[in-house]
Design a protein around this motif. Structure first.
Motif, PDB file in Angstrom:
ATOM      1  N   MET A  28       0.857  -1.191   0.000  1.00 41.86           N
ATOM      2  CA  MET A  28       0.000   0.000   0.000  1.00 41.86           C
ATOM      3  C   MET A  28       0.892   1.240   0.000  1.00 41.86           C
ATOM      4  O   MET A  28       1.773   1.387   0.861  1.00 41.86           O
ATOM      5  CB  MET A  28      -0.905  -0.017   1.235  1.00 41.86           C
ATOM      6  CG  MET A  28      -1.882  -1.183   1.212  1.00 41.86           C
ATOM      7  SD  MET A  28      -2.874  -1.277   2.720  1.00 41.86           S
ATOM      8  CE  MET A  28      -1.685  -1.880   3.901  1.00 41.86           C
ATOM      9  N   ARG A  29       0.628   2.103  -0.955  1.00 45.14           N
ATOM     10  CA  ARG A  29       1.493   3.275  -1.175  1.00 45.14           C
ATOM     11  C   ARG A  29       1.759   4.008   0.144  1.00 45.14           C
ATOM     12  O   ARG A  29       0.817   4.338   0.862  1.00 45.14           O
ATOM     13  CB  ARG A  29       0.841   4.218  -2.179  1.00 45.14           C
ATOM     14  CG  ARG A  29       1.735   5.334  -2.647  1.00 45.14           C
ATOM     15  CD  ARG A  29       1.155   5.966  -3.889  1.00 45.14           C
ATOM     16  NE  ARG A  29       2.043   7.003  -4.386  1.00 45.14           N
ATOM     17  CZ  ARG A  29       1.888   8.293  -4.125  1.00 45.14           C
ATOM     18  NH1 ARG A  29       0.880   8.697  -3.386  1.00 45.14           N
ATOM     19  NH2 ARG A  29       2.740   9.170  -4.624  1.00 45.14           N
ATOM     20  N   PRO A  51       4.809   1.450  -2.607  1.00 47.02           N
ATOM     21  CA  PRO A  51       5.485   2.490  -3.379  1.00 47.02           C
ATOM     22  C   PRO A  51       5.606   3.753  -2.528  1.00 47.02           C
ATOM     23  O   PRO A  51       4.794   3.975  -1.627  1.00 47.02           O
ATOM     24  CB  PRO A  51       4.516   2.748  -4.544  1.00 47.02           C
ATOM     25  CG  PRO A  51       3.599   1.574  -4.594  1.00 47.02           C
ATOM     26  CD  PRO A  51       3.531   1.023  -3.204  1.00 47.02           C
ATOM     27  N   GLN A 142      -0.668  -7.530 -10.262  1.00 46.94           N
ATOM     28  CA  GLN A 142      -2.039  -7.521  -9.743  1.00 46.94           C
ATOM     29  C   GLN A 142      -3.008  -7.109 -10.850  1.00 46.94           C
ATOM     30  O   GLN A 142      -2.809  -6.080 -11.495  1.00 46.94           O
ATOM     31  CB  GLN A 142      -2.168  -6.558  -8.561  1.00 46.94           C
ATOM     32  CG  GLN A 142      -3.605  -6.468  -8.045  1.00 46.94           C
ATOM     33  CD  GLN A 142      -3.705  -5.778  -6.702  1.00 46.94           C
ATOM     34  OE1 GLN A 142      -4.068  -6.392  -5.699  1.00 46.94           O
ATOM     35  NE2 GLN A 142      -3.420  -4.502  -6.650  1.00 46.94           N
ATOM     36  N   GLN A 165      -7.460  -9.295  -7.899  1.00 44.03           N
ATOM     37  CA  GLN A 165      -8.004  -8.301  -6.957  1.00 44.03           C
ATOM     38  C   GLN A 165      -9.509  -8.165  -7.168  1.00 44.03           C
ATOM     39  O   GLN A 165      -9.970  -7.726  -8.223  1.00 44.03           O
ATOM     40  CB  GLN A 165      -7.313  -6.951  -7.221  1.00 44.03           C
ATOM     41  CG  GLN A 165      -7.701  -5.850  -6.263  1.00 44.03           C
ATOM     42  CD  GLN A 165      -7.301  -4.469  -6.774  1.00 44.03           C
ATOM     43  OE1 GLN A 165      -7.407  -4.189  -7.975  1.00 44.03           O
ATOM     44  NE2 GLN A 165      -6.843  -3.609  -5.901  1.00 44.03           N
ATOM     45  N   ILE A 205     -10.476  -9.593   2.223  1.00 42.73           N
ATOM     46  CA  ILE A 205     -10.023 -10.635   3.160  1.00 42.73           C
ATOM     47  C   ILE A 205      -9.445  -9.940   4.400  1.00 42.73           C
ATOM     48  O   ILE A 205      -8.511  -9.146   4.286  1.00 42.73           O
ATOM     49  CB  ILE A 205      -8.963 -11.544   2.507  1.00 42.73           C
ATOM     50  CG1 ILE A 205      -9.542 -12.194   1.241  1.00 42.73           C
ATOM     51  CG2 ILE A 205      -8.485 -12.610   3.507  1.00 42.73           C
ATOM     52  CD1 ILE A 205      -8.510 -12.902   0.382  1.00 42.73           C
ATOM     53  N   VAL A 223      -3.869 -12.205   0.025  1.00 48.06           N
ATOM     54  CA  VAL A 223      -3.283 -10.882   0.238  1.00 48.06           C
ATOM     55  C   VAL A 223      -4.274 -10.053   1.058  1.00 48.06           C
ATOM     56  O   VAL A 223      -5.462 -10.048   0.766  1.00 48.06           O
ATOM     57  CB  VAL A 223      -3.055 -10.174  -1.125  1.00 48.06           C
ATOM     58  CG1 VAL A 223      -2.508  -8.766  -0.906  1.00 48.06           C
ATOM     59  CG2 VAL A 223      -2.129 -10.988  -2.017  1.00 48.06           C
ATOM     60  N   THR A 226      -6.204  -3.701   3.716  1.00 48.47           N
ATOM     61  CA  THR A 226      -6.906  -2.913   4.734  1.00 48.47           C
ATOM     62  C   THR A 226      -6.660  -3.439   6.149  1.00 48.47           C
ATOM     63  O   THR A 226      -6.442  -2.659   7.075  1.00 48.47           O
ATOM     64  CB  THR A 226      -8.416  -2.898   4.419  1.00 48.47           C
ATOM     65  OG1 THR A 226      -8.601  -2.335   3.110  1.00 48.47           O
ATOM     66  CG2 THR A 226      -9.182  -2.062   5.418  1.00 48.47           C
ATOM     67  N   TYR A 319      -8.767   5.914   2.250  1.00 45.39           N
ATOM     68  CA  TYR A 319      -8.861   4.745   1.385  1.00 45.39           C
ATOM     69  C   TYR A 319      -8.857   3.455   2.214  1.00 45.39           C
ATOM     70  O   TYR A 319      -7.989   3.256   3.074  1.00 45.39           O
ATOM     71  CB  TYR A 319      -7.710   4.736   0.372  1.00 45.39           C
ATOM     72  CG  TYR A 319      -7.787   5.918  -0.592  1.00 45.39           C
ATOM     73  CD1 TYR A 319      -9.016   6.374  -1.056  1.00 45.39           C
ATOM     74  CD2 TYR A 319      -6.644   6.577  -1.022  1.00 45.39           C
ATOM     75  CE1 TYR A 319      -9.104   7.462  -1.927  1.00 45.39           C
ATOM     76  CE2 TYR A 319      -6.725   7.661  -1.894  1.00 45.39           C
ATOM     77  CZ  TYR A 319      -7.962   8.096  -2.340  1.00 45.39           C
ATOM     78  OH  TYR A 319      -8.049   9.174  -3.198  1.00 45.39           O
ATOM     79  N   ALA A 320      -9.844   2.599   1.954  1.00 43.71           N
ATOM     80  CA  ALA A 320      -9.994   1.364   2.729  1.00 43.71           C
ATOM     81  C   ALA A 320     -10.950   0.446   1.984  1.00 43.71           C
ATOM     82  O   ALA A 320     -11.750   0.903   1.153  1.00 43.71           O
ATOM     83  CB  ALA A 320     -10.552   1.668   4.119  1.00 43.71           C
TER      84      ALA A 320
END
Ligand SMILES: Cc1cc2nc3c(=O)[nH]c(=O)nc-3n(C[C@H](O)[C@H](O)[C@H](O)COP(=O)(O)O)c2cc1C
Length: 356
Positions: A28-29, A51, A142, A165, A205, A223, A226, A319-320
């Motif tokens: 996650m960025r 990233p 992904q 995803q 998940i 993977v 969140t 973001y979530a």
């Protein structure tokens, strides 16, 4: 030997510290920090570094990871050929030259590629250069649709792992052609039956129930993104993290919208991606017709408010994923990996661990 056993054997060879079931923390960025990635790998999973704001930032993060691993005697240190963590790139914004230099120097065991402008050329371009400078680095890609997944089967640089995803996922995902994991995953798995490429499941998940369900769909590993935002290791503001723990009912309290990217001034995402976020006052006002300039002014004011900028009445991007209703507290990454593993093994106990 069955397909899943053959793939599990190959994965075990490349990731010898990883314990069954194969649990991964997403890149996650910014938020997937060095300590999060190391904690997940040390718990017998595979941690990915996110990233950076700028690609250059991952040099410092990978240096920190190397130091953390040196001072840590846990199991992730068993593979000497490469660093027992992966690193994520957003291809549309990351600088390939800087990224490749970091891979050449630190040799992470995996590089996770996502969101290219040009799917036909960008994945091949990155994968070829990564393999040239670091042949042991696995290429993870992904995808969020069957079309993207099948296109990879004819790529000249095939991925070592594909992450499927689902639309439940947090952060960016497919805007118009996304689908829930329970239908998307098996259809991709059918298309990949003869490919020899392991498939990992991502999206929604957050505990052993979701992980076990994904394994039943045929996933070779799972993977979570969140879920790991609610860890002390995540590089996240307290106000944001409180929201991950507070919010429930992902259908009612999250949505996919480009609004927060616009408020933050994030431009340039390739078409057909949009982020899932927790709904707050910015979105409600936007729906009610408040002009963008006013939303932007209030957003920028909220930026000055620190942790108070988040919350139901807050205005900042949160973001979530749709799984937020399953996350009830902050836990160490190590605890999350071990709990999810135990919950999965319990579910599979009646049929035997060899099914995993
Ligand atoms: C806050 C946040 C940031 C994310 N950033 C990235 C990213 O930079 N690159 C990427 O490939 N995926 C990113 N993702 C998506 C994850 O790779 C993964 O698909 C997602 O977290 C899985 O769904 P979940 O959040 O429901 O577990 C991000 C997800 C979240 C929640």
């Amino acid at each position: 030997m069955s397909r899943s056993l053959r793939l599990a054997t190959n994965l075990a060879r490349h990731y010898p510290w990883v314990t069954t079931p194969f649990i991964v923390s997403a890149p996650m960025r910014v938020m997937s920090s060095p300590s999060l990635a190391v904690a997940v790998s040390n718990a017998g999973g595979l941690g990915f570094l996110g990233p950076g704001v700028k690609t250059q930032d991952i040099h410092k993060d990978l240096e920190e990871i190397s130091t953390l691993l040196k001072t840590n005697t846990a199991s992730a240190n068993t593979n000497s050929e490469s660093l027992p963590v992966g690193v994520g790139f957003q291809l549309w914004s990351d600088d390939v030259t800087v990224g490749i230099a970091a891979i050449e120097r630190y040799k992470p065991c995996a590089a996770w590629l996502y969101a290219p402008h040009n799917t036909d050329t960008d994945y091949d371009h990155w994968a070829r250069q990564i393999r040239r400078v670091s042949p042991h680095t696995h290429i993870w890609i992904q995808v969020g649709s069957l079309a993207e997944a099948t296109a990879l089967l004819s790529a000249s640089e095939k991925p070592d792992v594909v992450v499927v995803q689902g639309a439940e996922s947090g952060g960016h995902g497919r805007e118009t052609d996304g689908l829930g994991l329970i239908t998307l995953f098996p259809e991709v798995a059918d298309a990949y039956a003869d490919s020899g490429i392991p498939l990992f499941a991502a999206g929604g998940i957050a505990d052993g129930r979701g992980a076990a369900a994904a394994l039943c769909l045929g996933a070779d590993g799972v993977v979570m993104g969140t879920r790991f935002l609610a860890t002390p290791e995540a590089r996240i503001s307290r106000g944001y993290q409180n929201e991950i723990v507070r919010a429930s009912d992902g259908a009612a309290s999250t949505t996919r919208t480009f609004l927060y990217n616009q408020l933050r001034g994030t431009v340039g995402w390739p078409k057909n991606y949009s982020p899932r976020t927790i709904i707050n006052q910015s979105y409600r006002d936007h729906q009610a017709g408040v002009p963008f300039e006013e939303l932007k002014r209030l957003h920028d004011e909220a930026l000055q408010a620190g942790d108070d900028g988040w919350g139901p009445e807050g205005r900042l991007a949160t973001y979530a994923g749709a799984s937020i209703g399953l996350i009830h507290g902050v836990k160490d990454a190590d605890t999350i990996v071990r709990e999810v593993r135990e919950q999965v093994l319990e579910k599979f106990a009646p049929v035997g661990k060899s099914k995993l």
